[in-house]
Motif scaffolding. Sequence first.
Motif, PDB file in Angstrom:
ATOM      1  N   GLY A  98    -128.403 -88.620 -54.747  1.00  0.00           N
ATOM      2  CA  GLY A  98    -126.996 -88.484 -55.078  1.00  0.00           C
ATOM      3  C   GLY A  98    -126.279 -87.990 -53.851  1.00  0.00           C
ATOM      4  N   GLN A  99    -124.967 -88.309 -53.786  1.00  0.00           N
ATOM      5  CA  GLN A  99    -124.231 -87.944 -52.589  1.00  0.00           C
ATOM      6  C   GLN A  99    -124.055 -86.438 -52.503  1.00  0.00           C
ATOM      7  N   SER A 100    -123.699 -86.002 -51.321  1.00  0.00           N
ATOM      8  CA  SER A 100    -123.488 -84.583 -51.090  1.00  0.00           C
ATOM      9  C   SER A 100    -122.427 -84.045 -52.050  1.00  0.00           C
ATOM     10  N   GLY A 101    -122.695 -82.915 -52.650  1.00  0.00           N
ATOM     11  CA  GLY A 101    -121.702 -82.286 -53.513  1.00  0.00           C
ATOM     12  C   GLY A 101    -121.692 -82.785 -54.944  1.00  0.00           C
ATOM     13  N   THR A 102    -122.670 -83.597 -55.333  1.00  0.00           N
ATOM     14  CA  THR A 102    -122.681 -84.098 -56.712  1.00  0.00           C
ATOM     15  C   THR A 102    -123.359 -83.125 -57.664  1.00  0.00           C
ATOM     16  N   GLY A 103    -123.935 -82.056 -57.153  1.00  0.00           N
ATOM     17  CA  GLY A 103    -124.488 -81.046 -58.049  1.00  0.00           C
ATOM     18  C   GLY A 103    -125.998 -81.066 -58.162  1.00  0.00           C
ATOM     19  N   LYS A 104    -126.673 -81.629 -57.156  1.00  0.00           N
ATOM     20  CA  LYS A 104    -128.136 -81.665 -57.198  1.00  0.00           C
ATOM     21  C   LYS A 104    -128.706 -80.247 -57.143  1.00  0.00           C
ATOM     22  N   SER A 105    -128.159 -79.454 -56.243  1.00  0.00           N
ATOM     23  CA  SER A 105    -128.654 -78.080 -56.131  1.00  0.00           C
ATOM     24  C   SER A 105    -128.296 -77.257 -57.363  1.00  0.00           C
ATOM     25  N   VAL A 106    -127.128 -77.526 -57.924  1.00  0.00           N
ATOM     26  CA  VAL A 106    -126.729 -76.814 -59.141  1.00  0.00           C
ATOM     27  C   VAL A 106    -127.700 -77.139 -60.279  1.00  0.00           C
ATOM     28  N   LEU A 107    -128.076 -78.409 -60.391  1.00  0.00           N
ATOM     29  CA  LEU A 107    -129.049 -78.832 -61.404  1.00  0.00           C
ATOM     30  C   LEU A 107    -130.349 -78.040 -61.249  1.00  0.00           C
ATOM     31  N   ALA A 128    -112.352 -74.691 -62.972  1.00  0.00           N
ATOM     32  CA  ALA A 128    -111.843 -75.933 -63.525  1.00  0.00           C
ATOM     33  C   ALA A 128    -112.690 -77.129 -63.094  1.00  0.00           C
ATOM     34  N   ARG A 129    -113.599 -76.899 -62.155  1.00  0.00           N
ATOM     35  CA  ARG A 129    -114.355 -78.019 -61.584  1.00  0.00           C
ATOM     36  C   ARG A 129    -115.658 -78.232 -62.352  1.00  0.00           C
ATOM     37  N   THR A 130    -115.749 -79.399 -63.009  1.00  0.00           N
ATOM     38  CA  THR A 130    -116.973 -79.724 -63.743  1.00  0.00           C
ATOM     39  C   THR A 130    -117.949 -80.389 -62.782  1.00  0.00           C
ATOM     40  N   ASP A 141    -136.500 -79.332 -52.211  1.00  0.00           N
ATOM     41  CA  ASP A 141    -135.059 -79.516 -52.021  1.00  0.00           C
ATOM     42  C   ASP A 141    -134.818 -80.052 -50.620  1.00  0.00           C
ATOM     43  N   GLU A 142    -134.435 -81.319 -50.562  1.00  0.00           N
ATOM     44  CA  GLU A 142    -134.134 -81.983 -49.287  1.00  0.00           C
ATOM     45  C   GLU A 142    -135.188 -81.668 -48.233  1.00  0.00           C
ATOM     46  N   PRO A 143    -136.420 -82.118 -48.452  1.00  0.00           N
ATOM     47  CA  PRO A 143    -137.513 -81.731 -47.552  1.00  0.00           C
ATOM     48  C   PRO A 143    -137.361 -82.276 -46.137  1.00  0.00           C
ATOM     49  N   LEU A 196    -131.172 -69.647 -62.129  1.00  0.00           N
ATOM     50  CA  LEU A 196    -130.305 -68.956 -61.178  1.00  0.00           C
ATOM     51  C   LEU A 196    -128.834 -69.173 -61.518  1.00  0.00           C
ATOM     52  N   GLU A 197    -128.565 -70.262 -62.256  1.00  0.00           N
ATOM     53  CA  GLU A 197    -127.233 -70.471 -62.807  1.00  0.00           C
ATOM     54  C   GLU A 197    -127.405 -70.710 -64.304  1.00  0.00           C
ATOM     55  N   ALA A 198    -126.489 -70.187 -65.098  1.00  0.00           N
ATOM     56  CA  ALA A 198    -126.569 -70.403 -66.542  1.00  0.00           C
ATOM     57  C   ALA A 198    -125.776 -71.640 -66.904  1.00  0.00           C
ATOM     58  N   THR A 242    -133.177 -85.398 -52.614  1.00  0.00           N
ATOM     59  CA  THR A 242    -133.096 -85.955 -51.261  1.00  0.00           C
ATOM     60  C   THR A 242    -131.935 -86.925 -51.094  1.00  0.00           C
ATOM     61  N   HIS A 243    -131.534 -87.134 -49.840  1.00  0.00           N
ATOM     62  CA  HIS A 243    -130.587 -88.208 -49.495  1.00  0.00           C
ATOM     63  C   HIS A 243    -131.346 -89.362 -48.873  1.00  0.00           C
ATOM     64  N   ASP A 244    -132.616 -89.131 -48.589  1.00  0.00           N
ATOM     65  CA  ASP A 244    -133.347 -89.960 -47.646  1.00  0.00           C
ATOM     66  C   ASP A 244    -134.171 -90.994 -48.404  1.00  0.00           C
TER      67      ASP A 244
HETATM   68  N1  LIG Z   1    -121.678 -70.828 -57.203  1.00  0.00           N
HETATM   69  C1  LIG Z   1    -120.756 -71.801 -57.135  1.00  0.00           C
HETATM   70  N2  LIG Z   1    -119.467 -71.530 -57.361  1.00  0.00           N
HETATM   71  C2  LIG Z   1    -118.541 -72.488 -57.297  1.00  0.00           C
HETATM   72  N3  LIG Z   1    -118.788 -73.762 -56.998  1.00  0.00           N
HETATM   73  C3  LIG Z   1    -120.053 -74.111 -56.754  1.00  0.00           C
HETATM   74  C4  LIG Z   1    -121.121 -73.141 -56.811  1.00  0.00           C
HETATM   75  N4  LIG Z   1    -122.280 -73.773 -56.531  1.00  0.00           N
HETATM   76  C5  LIG Z   1    -121.951 -75.061 -56.321  1.00  0.00           C
HETATM   77  N5  LIG Z   1    -120.624 -75.280 -56.461  1.00  0.00           N
HETATM   78  C6  LIG Z   1    -119.936 -76.549 -56.312  1.00  0.00           C
HETATM   79  O1  LIG Z   1    -120.644 -77.527 -57.044  1.00  0.00           O
HETATM   80  C7  LIG Z   1    -120.656 -78.754 -56.351  1.00  0.00           C
HETATM   81  C8  LIG Z   1    -122.071 -79.278 -56.240  1.00  0.00           C
HETATM   82  O2  LIG Z   1    -122.784 -78.457 -55.331  1.00  0.00           O
HETATM   83  P1  LIG Z   1    -124.304 -78.701 -54.981  1.00  0.00           P
HETATM   84  O3  LIG Z   1    -124.686 -77.669 -53.986  1.00  0.00           O
HETATM   85  O4  LIG Z   1    -125.090 -78.794 -56.215  1.00  0.00           O
HETATM   86  O5  LIG Z   1    -124.251 -80.118 -54.276  1.00  0.00           O
HETATM   87  P2  LIG Z   1    -125.478 -80.982 -53.810  1.00  0.00           P
HETATM   88  O6  LIG Z   1    -125.505 -82.200 -54.663  1.00  0.00           O
HETATM   89  O7  LIG Z   1    -126.702 -80.155 -53.773  1.00  0.00           O
HETATM   90  O8  LIG Z   1    -125.020 -81.399 -52.359  1.00  0.00           O
HETATM   91  P3  LIG Z   1    -125.875 -81.421 -51.005  1.00  0.00           P
HETATM   92  O9  LIG Z   1    -126.561 -82.719 -51.022  1.00  0.00           O
HETATM   93  O10 LIG Z   1    -124.823 -81.360 -49.949  1.00  0.00           O
HETATM   94  O11 LIG Z   1    -126.784 -80.243 -51.011  1.00  0.00           O
HETATM   95  C9  LIG Z   1    -119.983 -78.517 -55.023  1.00  0.00           C
HETATM   96  O12 LIG Z   1    -118.676 -79.037 -55.102  1.00  0.00           O
HETATM   97  C10 LIG Z   1    -119.941 -77.023 -54.883  1.00  0.00           C
HETATM   98  O13 LIG Z   1    -118.785 -76.633 -54.203  1.00  0.00           O
END
Ligand SMILES: Nc1ncnc2c1ncn2[C@@H]1O[C@H](COP(=O)(O)OP(=O)(O)OP(=O)(O)O)[C@@H](O)[C@H]1O
Lengths: 254, 236
Positions: free
Chosen positions: B34-43, B13-15, B158-160, B50-52, B191-193
């Motif tokens: 972007g702040q922690s948890g905003t989805g930078k790594s997901v992007l 349910a989490r976008t 990624d966050e060097p 690695l993610e579809a 990065t956060h820096d």
């Molecule tokens: N495989 C997954 N399954 C479920 N939720 C996920 C998955 N990967 C990431 N998330 C969620 O997506 C959100 C974004 O995660 P992401 O790792 O992209 O954050 P981030 O911007 O890289 O943060 P940080 O700066 O702390 O690395 C988080 O709330 C995380 O819990």
Amino acid sequence: MNPVRLSGRATLRGLRAVGAVALFTLRGLFHLRPLRPRLLAAQIFQIGWLSLPVVALTALFTGAALALQIHSGGARFQASDVVPAIVAIGMVRELGPVLGGLMVAARVASSIAAEIGTMKVTEQIDALVTLSTDPTGWLVTPRLWAAMLTVPVLVGVGDIIGIMGGWLVGTQSLGFNSASYLANSWAYLESWDVISGLIKGAAFGLIVAVSGCWYGMASGRGAEGVGRATKSAVVAAAVGILAANFILTGLFFE
Amino acid sequence: MIRIEGLRKSFGARTVLDGVDLHVGQGESLCVIGQSGTGKSVLLKCILGLEAPDEGLILWQGRPLDRHARPRFLDSFGMLFQGAALFDSLPVWQNVGFRLRQRMSGQKARGIAIEKLARVGLGPETADMMPAQLSGGMAKRAGLARAIADDPQVIFFDEPTTGLDPIRARRINGLIRGIVEETGATAVTITHDMDSVRAIGDSVALLQDGSIAWQGAVADMDDAAPLTGFLGKDTT
Ligand SMILES: Nc1ncnc2c1ncn2[C@@H]1O[C@H](COP(=O)(O)OP(=O)(O)OP(=O)(O)O)[C@@H](O)[C@H]1O
Ligand SMILES: [Mg+2]
């Protein structure tokens, strides 16, 4: 909620999981290009060679205990002289593969799951992908083949050591003559007894490696995730071995 | 060179990503903050396959980065992971030369690996060490050497500097800037820096609430309203 609906959903989920694991196994087995003989050799060393002491000790004590049991059990109907034959058949068909497989499960499924899980958590698997290397071919394939090839060898060695364990007890404390004990061990053994046990070994090896790889790859985040993956891998491998043993025994001997 | 259009990704349910549009030009160095948890790594994971993604397009050189195009993309790609992600089972030089060894002799790959290690300030004695023997800063350098080993056209960082002390962080920033300028590679840094942004970036994109809230040149960053909160927070 409606119980029919609940159990239907559970069944579907179960089937989907079985399908996913089957697909994972097939993909792991046949991801053969490029061939990676060095990785295979390293895994054969890890899985096969390093498990040898554990499997040998297990077989030795099992064969010895089996000889004692059959001797005292057989005495109830004046049949103590069946000890060599029953030890041989019991070891080769059942106890060699099952106990050997379980020991390998404890040692290998856990270490595979921990290793791959750690790689997952520390992004090493993602790194493989960015280096144009499929994690399946690099990590899973060598482990599946190594386990499938080496566990039957371990079982074979365990069979021989188990029979020797029985022979030690038989000749040292049960009063058997050494030459006739050995002759009786071989006399009643059929080649299918041995071969079926080795086939079981290959199946159990595959189960162990698949469990380790599957749970490692599915490992959750952090050290906790790896710990859980390790535990699940060992449990799944052990239960899988016992279930597969029942099914294979039915197939082979009924 | 890389263009992202309307990228969406949810977990249950989490976008996490809700319509991301982003563009990186040839030879440009883009920092995504972007702040922690905003989805930078997901992007990042969506770009790498690695993610579809649920929806949206990722284009590379004008073509969708799909199953067929991605292998070619990865062949000209290098990445430095947050924790370096060196392979524990291989010595440092085989980590650095991992991709090279797929198409040249071990001897030759080793030579190049040692060269790249020298580029990031690690001596030849590190070549035969195992990753577990390296300090955090050294591992990051070795990871950087691996990222640039095969002269990539696109490099992701990624966050060097996360987890490094300010002096080490400054050194890594300097190295990255140098490498990006030298090779003319297109670079994306997460990065956060803000020091990193100023040191490495030509342009900046702010990821917030699932989309890009602002994108522009590093020089214009101080006047950008959406960044004020972020800048203030990180520079105190
Ligand atoms: N495989 C997954 N399954 C479920 N939720 C996920 C998955 N990967 C990431 N998330 C969620 O997506 C959100 C974004 O995660 P992401 O790792 O992209 O954050 P981030 O911007 O890289 O943060 P940080 O700066 O702390 O690395 C988080 O709330 C995380 O819990
Ligand atoms: Mg992240």
